[in-house]
Motif scaffolding. Structure first.
Motif, PDB file in Angstrom:
ATOM      1  N   LEU A  10      40.295  44.745  42.295  1.00 24.30           N
ATOM      2  CA  LEU A  10      40.075  43.119  42.278  1.00 24.30           C
ATOM      3  C   LEU A  10      40.941  42.792  41.468  1.00 24.30           C
ATOM      4  O   LEU A  10      42.032  41.762  41.682  1.00 24.30           O
ATOM      5  CB  LEU A  10      38.599  42.639  41.981  1.00 24.30           C
ATOM      6  N   ALA A  11      41.168  43.109  40.258  1.00 25.66           N
ATOM      7  CA  ALA A  11      42.141  42.701  39.160  1.00 25.66           C
ATOM      8  C   ALA A  11      43.610  43.013  39.715  1.00 25.66           C
ATOM      9  O   ALA A  11      44.316  42.007  39.532  1.00 25.66           O
ATOM     10  CB  ALA A  11      41.954  43.440  37.877  1.00 25.66           C
ATOM     11  N   HIS A  12      43.794  44.097  40.217  1.00 27.73           N
ATOM     12  CA  HIS A  12      45.098  44.419  40.909  1.00 27.73           C
ATOM     13  C   HIS A  12      45.531  43.605  42.069  1.00 27.73           C
ATOM     14  O   HIS A  12      46.606  42.868  42.008  1.00 27.73           O
ATOM     15  CB  HIS A  12      45.269  45.905  41.442  1.00 27.73           C
ATOM     16  N   ALA A 293      29.586  38.823  49.247  1.00 29.83           N
ATOM     17  CA  ALA A 293      29.684  37.401  49.257  1.00 29.83           C
ATOM     18  C   ALA A 293      30.825  36.784  48.481  1.00 29.83           C
ATOM     19  O   ALA A 293      30.907  37.333  47.413  1.00 29.83           O
ATOM     20  CB  ALA A 293      28.215  36.701  48.389  1.00 29.83           C
ATOM     21  N   VAL A 294      31.352  35.717  49.159  1.00 31.65           N
ATOM     22  CA  VAL A 294      32.678  35.413  48.402  1.00 31.65           C
ATOM     23  C   VAL A 294      32.464  33.698  48.516  1.00 31.65           C
ATOM     24  O   VAL A 294      32.033  33.197  49.522  1.00 31.65           O
ATOM     25  CB  VAL A 294      34.010  35.920  49.234  1.00 31.65           C
ATOM     26  N   VAL A 309      40.918  39.357  52.051  1.00 33.31           N
ATOM     27  CA  VAL A 309      41.627  40.271  51.218  1.00 33.31           C
ATOM     28  C   VAL A 309      40.320  41.029  50.340  1.00 33.31           C
ATOM     29  O   VAL A 309      40.194  42.194  50.145  1.00 33.31           O
ATOM     30  CB  VAL A 309      42.438  39.834  50.302  1.00 33.31           C
ATOM     31  N   VAL A 310      39.413  40.284  49.793  1.00 35.06           N
ATOM     32  CA  VAL A 310      38.229  40.880  48.754  1.00 35.06           C
ATOM     33  C   VAL A 310      37.339  41.700  49.785  1.00 35.06           C
ATOM     34  O   VAL A 310      37.280  42.769  49.271  1.00 35.06           O
ATOM     35  CB  VAL A 310      37.463  39.608  48.534  1.00 35.06           C
ATOM     36  N   VAL A 311      37.275  41.101  51.189  1.00 35.46           N
ATOM     37  CA  VAL A 311      36.423  42.188  51.811  1.00 35.46           C
ATOM     38  C   VAL A 311      36.853  43.470  52.289  1.00 35.46           C
ATOM     39  O   VAL A 311      36.620  44.594  51.997  1.00 35.46           O
ATOM     40  CB  VAL A 311      35.860  41.336  53.016  1.00 35.46           C
ATOM     41  N   ASP A 312      38.244  43.332  52.954  1.00 34.13           N
ATOM     42  CA  ASP A 312      38.939  44.439  53.227  1.00 34.13           C
ATOM     43  C   ASP A 312      39.681  45.281  52.457  1.00 34.13           C
ATOM     44  O   ASP A 312      39.582  46.553  52.294  1.00 34.13           O
ATOM     45  CB  ASP A 312      40.056  43.869  54.587  1.00 34.13           C
TER      46      ASP A 312
END
Length: 321
Positions: A10-12, A293-294, A309-312
């Motif tokens: 996630l940080a990347h 959850a986002v 992007v977070v999910v995939d």
């Protein structure tokens, strides 16, 4: 993959500018939280600016059209209690206050299921910004009677054939819940859904008539969204009837080559999801025992890919989904 490794992914993604305006994410894999992150940024309560917010696990956030999927769950609970009509029943039979509309044979053919699947065939356009009365949802809120406004829209399609995104359809479903239960929508949600899930604090923005905005008014935390996703994953968790959930999460009408619409929920080949303007999402993958959850602040912007992007690219790629 470990929680630390997902946090690094996630940080990347954030360093590369791939997740702009990410406000919060919580993911649970096989019942264990594997990613939890909170950001900061400009936020809104619908069209009301809230300024710069530093988000925490307890910060309520607009979930926008994820609200629709919650209304779908409430309808299922009420149906299990015998308080609302079956999906196949005529819709206008339950709005006897509009006998002139029911006298139109084409409108009389509308069913509750047409509202649940947004296939009413009525003229409805939410392509304009949600700050403009040219948007049908906003026009509905300005109307003297929001339910008459919805039901008297011109008929442009055969009911049941084509899904047309329609917050008015959700408003009708919510009104049936209120009529059948004798409770305000937010009160019924509190006692029948949120408290059983351990959600003790929420907000539900109301319209000028004092009614909860069924299409987009809920404010919850990412952890609350995760709890709702877990309920879906656990076949209703004894709160929503399993039989209703099975029907609601079945494909009823095609949206595009990758997804269908159920009863107020989106359905893919391997996933079920609730989506909201700005990057709000509940994403459930039963085969992986995964819920993501986002919350994000990309409201009304052309690029709302942060949640995807977070999910995939972060969660699914990280756990090998």
């Amino acid at each position: 993959m470990t929680a630390d490794a997902l946090a690094e992914r996630l940080a990347h993604a954030a360093d590369r500018g791939r997740v702009p305006d990410l406000h919060g994410v919580v993911a649970a894999h096989r019942g264990e939280v594997v990613l939890e992150h909170y950001g900061e940024g400009e936020d809104f309560r619908l069209n009301e600016p809230l300024g710069h917010v530093r988000f925490t696990p307890d910060t309520l956030h607009d979930v926008r059209s994820v609200t629709k999927s919650v209304v779908g769950l409430l309808y299922g609970i009420a149906l299990g209690e015998g308080r609302v009509p079956e999906p196949g029943e005529p819709l206008l039979r339950h709005f006897p206050e509009y006998p002139d509309l029911a006298a139109d044979p084409r409108r009389a053919a509308l069913t509750v299921e047409h509202a649940l699947t947004m296939t009413l065939g009525l003229e409805w356009d939410e392509s304009a910004p949600y700050t403009s009365p040219a948007n049908s949802e906003i026009a509905m809120e300005f109307a003297p009677d929001r339910f008459r406004y919805i039901l008297e829209r011109p008929i442009v399609d055969e009911p049941g054939v084509r899904r047309s995104y329609c917050g008015g359809a959700t408003a009708l479903v919510a009104r049936l819940v209120e009529k059948g239960t004798g409770s305000a929508l937010e009160d019924y949600a509190r006692t029948r859904l949120f408290e059983p899930l351990g959600i003790g604090r929420f907000e539900w923005t109301t319209g000028a008539d004092g009614r909860a905005l069924a299409a987009a008014g809920l404010r919850l935390t990412p952890r609350d969204l995760l709890a709702i996703g877990r309920l879906v994953l656990e076949r209703g968790a004894g709160i929503v009837p399993e039989s209703w959930l099975e029907t609601a999460l079945s494909p009823h009408v095609r949206i595009d080559e990758d997804s269908h619409y159920g009863y107020q929920w989106y359905v893919g080949d391997t996933w079920t999801a609730a989506f909201g303007n700005g990057g709000q999402r509940i994403h459930v993958v039963p085969a992986l025992d995964l819920v993501v959850a986002v919350t994000a602040g990309r409201y009304n912007l052309p690029d709302q890919s942060t949640a995807a992007v977070v999910v995939d690219e972060v969660v699914l790629a990280g756990i090998g989904g």
